[in-house]
Design an enzyme around this catalytic site. Structure first.
Site, mmCIF file in Angstrom:
data_model
loop_
_atom_site.group_PDB
_atom_site.id
_atom_site.type_symbol
_atom_site.label_atom_id
_atom_site.label_comp_id
_atom_site.label_asym_id
_atom_site.label_seq_id
_atom_site.Cartn_x
_atom_site.Cartn_y
_atom_site.Cartn_z
ATOM 1 C CB ILE A 59 -40.638 -39.765 -84.010
ATOM 2 C CG1 ILE A 59 -40.914 -38.280 -83.751
ATOM 3 C CG2 ILE A 59 -40.822 -40.087 -85.496
ATOM 4 C CD1 ILE A 59 -39.903 -37.330 -84.353
ATOM 5 C CB THR A 63 -26.927 -40.170 -77.552
ATOM 6 O OG1 THR A 63 -26.858 -40.803 -76.276
ATOM 7 C CG2 THR A 63 -28.076 -40.764 -78.334
ATOM 8 C CB THR A 117 -33.853 -32.270 -86.841
ATOM 9 O OG1 THR A 117 -34.418 -30.988 -86.631
ATOM 10 C CG2 THR A 117 -32.371 -32.171 -86.501
ATOM 11 C CE1 TYR A 133 -31.855 -33.151 -81.533
ATOM 12 C CE2 TYR A 133 -32.774 -31.131 -82.439
ATOM 13 C CZ TYR A 133 -32.734 -32.519 -82.385
ATOM 14 O OH TYR A 133 -33.571 -33.264 -83.192
ATOM 15 C CE1 TYR A 157 -38.638 -21.581 -72.230
ATOM 16 C CE2 TYR A 157 -37.838 -22.525 -74.285
ATOM 17 C CZ TYR A 157 -38.105 -22.650 -72.930
ATOM 18 O OH TYR A 157 -37.851 -23.831 -72.298
ATOM 19 N N PRO A 190 -31.377 -19.288 -74.838
ATOM 20 C CG PRO A 190 -29.618 -19.943 -73.436
ATOM 21 C CD PRO A 190 -31.084 -20.134 -73.679
ATOM 22 N N GLY A 191 -29.637 -18.377 -77.812
ATOM 23 C CA GLY A 191 -29.396 -18.800 -79.204
ATOM 24 C C GLY A 191 -30.654 -19.274 -79.913
ATOM 25 C CE1 TYR A 213 -40.183 -23.737 -69.439
ATOM 26 C CE2 TYR A 213 -39.965 -25.960 -68.555
ATOM 27 C CZ TYR A 213 -40.103 -25.103 -69.623
ATOM 28 O OH TYR A 213 -40.148 -25.602 -70.895
#
Ligand code: NAD
Ligand code: TYD
Length: 348
Positions: free
Chosen positions: A13, A101, A131, A156, A213, A288-289, A347
């Site tokens: 971006i 970061t 986000t 994240y 997924y 997961p989650g 993967y």
């Protein structure tokens, strides 16, 4: 000349934001500050690197001293902060990289801005790019608004939520002139092929399985990256200080339907038999989650700043595929080396 620091400008971006600002504001010096992680690529900016109002500085936002030195030297009037670790799957494997970061790096930038603007905040602006994932997950109904409570689930989104809180805390505590955008999933040229759309474009080209997924019913709201860059431009220049703006594509797709549309368009463009690419779809172990659904209510930015997406998803996706097909050298460069190890582990 005004001076503007854009962090993360060598990423997906960020490179579109840098290009837009360099070409649209020739009297503003655009300083692209990026540490060039695996996701940063100066090839993304080849076409504008010779412009006289563009400067690249290699710097890591976790290095507080280096950031302060740069800010003291250049005295920017504005910051647009995009540098981040941005991939959910990597955050599940290495959460601390995301804390460093996304949280520590953001606080370093806030401190540096506060320091150089200590005499006056007049005419200054710190734009934090965030986000929709900070709001958590929706069920089948409803939308995220600017008032939706934060409820992040992945490392994240937790790190981005934390950085958002720090940005607001610096406004409340020190009066720092901040503004924020929370955007939905982007797609377009230069997208790193760890994310769903470019990963599947790359795999279709190479006749490799398309890993979906879980049951593929997870839903995202997709926005063409150039429309996100336009939204950032509008909010940075015309948004109300201290406020946040949600940005989205009014464009929800279940992953499986999106990949079927991608397969259809790619079969046509590659001259393959209808249905050839769909045969590559492979359901794999779920993340997961995994958040079920994201959907943005972008009515505030539309009402107050007149922003709206400029392309339909079918058009944006077609442009995106065309870009990847014409830039296979770019794709080959970023998918050689370290990418192979990542892919193997993720993967296997
Ligand atoms: P990206 O991963 O493609 O690029 C990130 C850039 O930041 C890279 O150029 C990388 O080198 C740089 N960077 C990473 N760590 C750094 C550090 N410590 N110091 C300096 N530079 C560093 O990310 P993106 O998809 O372009 O996302 C940009 C921003 O937009 C992020 O803040 C992300 O959270 C946000 N965002 C992304 C999306 C999306 O769909 N991709 C949606 C909404 C918001
Ligand atoms: P991604 O592009 O990683 O963005 P985000 O997790 O930030 O939304 O993933 C988009 C959706 O696609 C998400 O529901 C996870 C799913 N997905 C797959 O099914 N397979 C994959 O290989 C990847 C990378 C993502």
């Amino acid at each position: 000349m005004n001076k503007l620091v854009i962090t993360g400008g060598a990423g997906f971006i960020g490179s579109h934001v840098v290009r837009q600002f360099v070409l649209k504001y020739p009297d503003t010096l655009i300083i692209n500050l990026d540490s060039l992680t695996y996701a940063g690529n100066l090839e993304n900016l080849k076409d504008i690197e010779e412009e006289t109002n563009y400067k690249f500085i290699k710097a890591d936002i976790t290095d507080s001293k280096h950031i302060l030195d740069i800010f003291e030297e250049f005295q920017p009037d504005g910051i647009i902060h995009l540098a981040a670790e941005s991939h959910v799957d990597r955050s599940i494997t290495n959460p601390l990289d995301f804390v460093m970061t996304n949280v520590v790096g953001t606080v370093n930038l806030l401190n540096a801005a506060k320091h150089i603007w200590k005499d006056s905040f007049e005419g200054k602006r710190f734009h934090h790019v965030s986000t929709d994932e900070v709001f958590g997950a929706l069920g089948e109904e409803g939308f995220f608004t600017e008032e939706t409570n934060y409820d992040p689930h992945s490392p994240y989104s937790a790190s981005k939520a934390s950085s958002d809180h720090f940005v607001r805390a610096y406004a409340d505590t020190y009066g720092l002139p901040i503004i924020m955008t929370n955007c939905s999933n982007n797609y377009g040229p230069n997208h790193f092929p760890e994310k769903l759309i470019p990963l599947c474009i790359h795999n279709i080209i190479n006749n490799k399985p398309l890993p979906i997924y879980g049951d593929g019913k997870y839903t995202r709201d997709w926005l063409f990256v150039i429309d996100h860059a336009k939204a950032i431009d509008l909010v940075f220049h015309n948004g109300n200080q201290g406020e946040s703006y949600n940005v989205g594509g009014f464009n929800e797709w279940k992953n499986i339907d999106l990949i079927k549309e991608l397969c259809k368009q790619m079969d046509e463009k590659l001259g393959r038999k209808t249905g050839a690419s769909e045969k590559l779809i492979t359901f794999v172990k779920d993340r997961p989650g995994h958040d079920l659904r994201y959907a943005i209510d972008a009515s505030k930015i539309n009402r107050e700043l007149g922003w709206e997406p400029s392309v339909t998803f079918e058009e944006g996706l077609s442009k995106t595929i065309d870009w990847f097909l014409s830039n296979q050298k770019w794709l080959n460069n970023v998918t050689s080396g370290e990418y192979q190890n990542y892919y193997e582990k993720q993967y296997k």
